[in-house]
Design a protein around this motif. Sequence first.
Motif, PDB file in Angstrom:
ATOM      1  N   ALA A 167       0.860  -1.184   0.000  1.00  0.00           N
ATOM      2  CA  ALA A 167       0.000   0.000   0.000  1.00  0.00           C
ATOM      3  C   ALA A 167       0.897   1.235   0.000  1.00  0.00           C
ATOM      4  O   ALA A 167       2.013   1.204   0.530  1.00  0.00           O
ATOM      5  CB  ALA A 167      -0.922   0.012   1.222  1.00  0.00           C
ATOM      6  N   SER A 168       0.416   2.346  -0.577  1.00  0.00           N
ATOM      7  CA  SER A 168       1.223   3.561  -0.677  1.00  0.00           C
ATOM      8  C   SER A 168       0.339   4.792  -0.521  1.00  0.00           C
ATOM      9  O   SER A 168      -0.890   4.723  -0.633  1.00  0.00           O
ATOM     10  CB  SER A 168       1.954   3.608  -2.026  1.00  0.00           C
ATOM     11  OG  SER A 168       1.028   3.598  -3.096  1.00  0.00           O
ATOM     12  N   GLY A 169       1.007   5.954  -0.242  1.00  0.00           N
ATOM     13  CA  GLY A 169       0.306   7.232  -0.153  1.00  0.00           C
ATOM     14  C   GLY A 169      -0.404   7.462   1.159  1.00  0.00           C
ATOM     15  O   GLY A 169      -1.378   8.212   1.206  1.00  0.00           O
ATOM     16  N   TRP A 170       0.065   6.893   2.280  1.00  0.00           N
ATOM     17  CA  TRP A 170      -0.584   7.031   3.589  1.00  0.00           C
ATOM     18  C   TRP A 170       0.227   7.972   4.488  1.00  0.00           C
ATOM     19  O   TRP A 170       1.441   8.047   4.382  1.00  0.00           O
ATOM     20  CB  TRP A 170      -0.701   5.670   4.288  1.00  0.00           C
ATOM     21  CG  TRP A 170      -1.671   4.747   3.622  1.00  0.00           C
ATOM     22  CD1 TRP A 170      -1.473   4.042   2.475  1.00  0.00           C
ATOM     23  CD2 TRP A 170      -2.982   4.427   4.076  1.00  0.00           C
ATOM     24  NE1 TRP A 170      -2.580   3.307   2.178  1.00  0.00           N
ATOM     25  CE2 TRP A 170      -3.525   3.513   3.143  1.00  0.00           C
ATOM     26  CE3 TRP A 170      -3.753   4.821   5.167  1.00  0.00           C
ATOM     27  CZ2 TRP A 170      -4.803   2.992   3.280  1.00  0.00           C
ATOM     28  CZ3 TRP A 170      -5.017   4.294   5.302  1.00  0.00           C
ATOM     29  CH2 TRP A 170      -5.536   3.392   4.355  1.00  0.00           C
ATOM     30  N   TYR A 171      -0.486   8.721   5.351  1.00  0.00           N
ATOM     31  CA  TYR A 171       0.152   9.564   6.377  1.00  0.00           C
ATOM     32  C   TYR A 171      -0.818   9.755   7.538  1.00  0.00           C
ATOM     33  O   TYR A 171      -1.998  10.030   7.313  1.00  0.00           O
ATOM     34  CB  TYR A 171       0.527  10.937   5.814  1.00  0.00           C
ATOM     35  CG  TYR A 171       1.311  11.756   6.815  1.00  0.00           C
ATOM     36  CD1 TYR A 171       2.687  11.631   6.889  1.00  0.00           C
ATOM     37  CD2 TYR A 171       0.676  12.629   7.699  1.00  0.00           C
ATOM     38  CE1 TYR A 171       3.423  12.370   7.806  1.00  0.00           C
ATOM     39  CE2 TYR A 171       1.403  13.354   8.631  1.00  0.00           C
ATOM     40  CZ  TYR A 171       2.766  13.218   8.666  1.00  0.00           C
ATOM     41  OH  TYR A 171       3.485  13.931   9.581  1.00  0.00           O
ATOM     42  N   PRO A 172      -0.368   9.577   8.817  1.00  0.00           N
ATOM     43  CA  PRO A 172       0.979   9.120   9.183  1.00  0.00           C
ATOM     44  C   PRO A 172       1.168   7.644   8.884  1.00  0.00           C
ATOM     45  O   PRO A 172       0.374   7.069   8.130  1.00  0.00           O
ATOM     46  CB  PRO A 172       1.028   9.388  10.687  1.00  0.00           C
ATOM     47  CG  PRO A 172      -0.397   9.285  11.130  1.00  0.00           C
ATOM     48  CD  PRO A 172      -1.231   9.829   9.973  1.00  0.00           C
ATOM     49  N   LYS A 173       2.193   7.015   9.489  1.00  0.00           N
ATOM     50  CA  LYS A 173       2.489   5.616   9.224  1.00  0.00           C
ATOM     51  C   LYS A 173       1.250   4.760   9.488  1.00  0.00           C
ATOM     52  O   LYS A 173       0.686   4.788  10.570  1.00  0.00           O
ATOM     53  CB  LYS A 173       3.642   5.157  10.121  1.00  0.00           C
ATOM     54  CG  LYS A 173       3.919   3.661  10.030  1.00  0.00           C
ATOM     55  CD  LYS A 173       4.966   3.253  11.044  1.00  0.00           C
ATOM     56  CE  LYS A 173       5.140   1.728  11.033  1.00  0.00           C
ATOM     57  NZ  LYS A 173       6.121   1.293  12.052  1.00  0.00           N
TER      58      LYS A 173
END
Length: 555
Positions: A167-173
């Motif tokens: 998965a990508s594009g997440w904030y925070p971790k």
Amino acid sequence: MIFSFRVCSVHCPVSLQPLTLISVSTEDFLVFGPSDPIVATLGGEAILPCSVFPLMSMENMEELRWFRTRFSQAVFVYRDQEEQKEGQLPGYSQRTSLVKDQFHEGKAAVRIQNVQMSDSGIYVCHFKQGVLYEEAILELKVAAIGSVPEVYIKGPEDGGVCVVCMASGWYPKPQVHWRDSRGEDLPASSEILREDAEGLFSTETSLVVRDSSVRNVTCSTFNPVLGQEKAMAIVIPEPFFPQASPWKTAFVVILTMMGLLVLGTIYLLRREHSGRLKVQQKRRNFQCEKDELQTTKEDALLSTSALREELDWRKAAYNRAWRKAKLYADWRKEHFQTWTFTLDPASAHPTLVISQDRMRVTRKDTTVCLDDLFSVLGTNGISSGRYYWEVKLTNREGSKWILGVCREGVERKGFYFESPEKGFWTVGQSSSGYWAYVDSGRDSLSIRQAPQSVGVFVDYDERNISFYNMSDKSHIFSFHEASFSGTLLPYFQLKSGNVSMTVSSMACVSEGQEGEEGEKGKEQEEGKEEEETPFLQRVRDTLFPKCGSLPKSSM
């Protein structure tokens, strides 16, 4: 949550101590902020609201300012009913605007558009009317929901099937979880976390499924700030699981049966032999118990008197050590040298008055609040060794003061904040209580008795600076493993009120030393010809872990 602070200069850092309701110097109005953090999504907009009490129109307010951790880091400034661009941080010049639709209800807010990762953090709203102003602190948390997890089968691995979730594009971790068809968590075998140039996180988590009955697994990615998650499931076909050979199963069954037969035979033989040994052992044990019982009775009669004497001796030693612990501040003075110095008039603020003997400092005008802080330094500095001095306080009720040490050459112009990071190690009193001034702001101190005299103990070599209430000999606060170098100077600041500070004379110090020597002589008589035992050593190590070893003569 509500925060309120007095800010007198653009160079003053913001303290982040949360309070339920704070008024600094006026009761005309208070400023409120939201009690919970404000959550905004990446690329969206955030509203930073503040309100005043009692209710009043914001139209006539002289200045409304939102800034980051420093007064000069302005996010938005509204003064004289106009937006001011001067002093505004460049990153907010085209993205902020003022929300005025609730001005008549005593509410104002700043809208931040196109929210970025760097916007996350602490903000302060500052409302000023004439010479009065109040502040409140807000927290903004930025979050981003990334892509739906991508799940695929990597292949056989470590006796099972390896499944990978990306998965990508997440904030925070994000938090990644594996679950089976019943919703129970499955432990991941590995996880790789990456952060791109924009500060967004991507994860790659793998799971090894060894149980062929687990055919359906789900990977979910959860954002802890927004409380949202995205999930993807995958079905593992049976052919992907390793197949067991029939001959291996038969071999394992035969080997197990032979092992059980051998173990059974050995158990029967040992059981018969053990029975004979037990009968013989019981006879020997009976005779030994009779002999031991007789010996125990004789030893008990001999040791009862010795145990009573040892217990009385230990109790007396413990009481002597405890009496010494109650005088903890005086006990430390035995390990420190008295530091002799006077106040330096050349380093004093013009509004301060130094006595002719340079041992006492007061304020000329106790009613005016200026932008400067009124401080003075001692003449002699410390660069090694252990030293202490005492400062007597008078007229401290309703006053604000700070004392301690500072590094030689620190900046003391304008309005500044005492912190170890800036070269200050201090404690003091404000209108809301007693405080220790640390890098993160202020630590509240629990004072049993208002101090009339404060002892300052500087252990330069051990990097330890401690403060004691010399009125009741109690410990106030310590800076352990302080990071300093160069010369340390005594530091005094009178912020407001009629308070005065007086450095204790050497006559007072000599009297204290004579009293200590008398007490030590009395204890030496009590402990004459006594030897130190492991029990007494444990008492010393428990009561005095930071003050060096306890002399045997004092016990």
